[in-house]
Write a protein that holds these residues in place. Structure first.
Motif, mmCIF file in Angstrom:
data_model
loop_
_atom_site.group_PDB
_atom_site.id
_atom_site.type_symbol
_atom_site.label_atom_id
_atom_site.label_comp_id
_atom_site.label_asym_id
_atom_site.label_seq_id
_atom_site.Cartn_x
_atom_site.Cartn_y
_atom_site.Cartn_z
ATOM 1 N N LYS A 30 0.836 -1.209 0.000
ATOM 2 C CA LYS A 30 0.000 0.000 0.000
ATOM 3 C C LYS A 30 0.867 1.253 0.000
ATOM 4 O O LYS A 30 0.553 2.239 -0.670
ATOM 5 C CB LYS A 30 -0.953 0.010 1.204
ATOM 6 C CG LYS A 30 -2.041 -1.012 1.112
ATOM 7 C CD LYS A 30 -2.948 -0.761 -0.076
ATOM 8 C CE LYS A 30 -4.040 -1.791 -0.168
ATOM 9 N NZ LYS A 30 -4.854 -1.647 -1.357
ATOM 10 N N ASP A 31 1.973 1.232 0.755
ATOM 11 C CA ASP A 31 2.895 2.366 0.751
ATOM 12 C C ASP A 31 3.431 2.620 -0.656
ATOM 13 O O ASP A 31 3.493 3.759 -1.119
ATOM 14 C CB ASP A 31 4.070 2.127 1.707
ATOM 15 C CG ASP A 31 3.675 2.240 3.169
ATOM 16 O OD1 ASP A 31 2.597 2.806 3.451
ATOM 17 O OD2 ASP A 31 4.442 1.753 4.027
ATOM 18 N N GLU A 32 3.823 1.540 -1.331
ATOM 19 C CA GLU A 32 4.314 1.670 -2.703
ATOM 20 C C GLU A 32 3.218 2.186 -3.636
ATOM 21 O O GLU A 32 3.477 3.015 -4.508
ATOM 22 C CB GLU A 32 4.840 0.335 -3.210
ATOM 23 C CG GLU A 32 6.156 -0.075 -2.608
ATOM 24 C CD GLU A 32 6.635 -1.423 -3.117
ATOM 25 O OE1 GLU A 32 5.976 -2.032 -3.989
ATOM 26 O OE2 GLU A 32 7.689 -1.877 -2.645
ATOM 27 N N GLU A 33 2.012 1.701 -3.444
ATOM 28 C CA GLU A 33 0.894 2.124 -4.290
ATOM 29 C C GLU A 33 0.594 3.609 -4.103
ATOM 30 O O GLU A 33 0.391 4.340 -5.078
ATOM 31 C CB GLU A 33 -0.344 1.290 -3.944
ATOM 32 C CG GLU A 33 -1.536 1.564 -4.822
ATOM 33 C CD GLU A 33 -2.731 0.680 -4.460
ATOM 34 O OE1 GLU A 33 -3.813 0.986 -4.965
ATOM 35 O OE2 GLU A 33 -2.578 -0.282 -3.689
ATOM 36 N N VAL A 34 0.594 4.075 -2.858
ATOM 37 C CA VAL A 34 0.352 5.498 -2.587
ATOM 38 C C VAL A 34 1.444 6.345 -3.222
ATOM 39 O O VAL A 34 1.165 7.365 -3.872
ATOM 40 C CB VAL A 34 0.253 5.758 -1.064
ATOM 41 C CG1 VAL A 34 0.305 7.241 -0.760
ATOM 42 C CG2 VAL A 34 -1.021 5.146 -0.516
ATOM 43 N N SER A 35 2.688 5.933 -3.074
ATOM 44 C CA SER A 35 3.804 6.679 -3.669
ATOM 45 C C SER A 35 3.690 6.718 -5.189
ATOM 46 O O SER A 35 3.889 7.764 -5.811
ATOM 47 C CB SER A 35 5.136 6.068 -3.265
ATOM 48 O OG SER A 35 5.333 6.185 -1.883
#
Length: 119
Positions: A30-35
């Protein structure tokens, strides 16, 4: 010899298992997706406002720190810059590791916490 009409062909059943993903891996994804989404949003805003990718951060900083009446462009640039900064800060400083969870659930820590509350 076997007559071809007597031959039965069975099709194999293929089962597909869902991948097992830990909560930590889901959080990382999710962190990667938000970034990734914020980067994509920056590219789109750069395209709409005709800003070079290399100049975006500088222009966004100027817009965020401007003291004059801000127009929609300045607010948009400042908001995206703040969102990216906040996401970066959260991702880099608030990472929870499995070791953190183990330490939090440790009986030794619970004993120390109970002792402190008594004192």
């Amino acid at each position: 010899m076997v007559d071809p009409s007597q031959v039965l062909v069975n099709q194999a059943t293929v089962l597909v298992a869902d991948p097992v993903v830990t909560p930590f891996e889901k959080l990382r994804q999710k962190d990667e997706e938000v970034s990734r989404i914020l980067e994509e949003k920056q590219r789109l805003i750069s395209e709409i406002l005709h800003i070079n990718d290399g100049d975006f951060d500088t222009i966004a900083d100027v817009a965020a720190n401007a003291t004059y009446n801000k127009d929609a462009r300045d607010i948009l640039l400042a908001a995206l810059s703040q969102a990216k900064s906040l996401t970066s800060f959260v991702n880099s400083n608030l990472k929870i590791t499995e070791e953190d969870l183990v330490a939090r659930s440790s009986p030794v820590k619970e004993i120390h916490s109970a002792a402190r509350s008594v004192l």
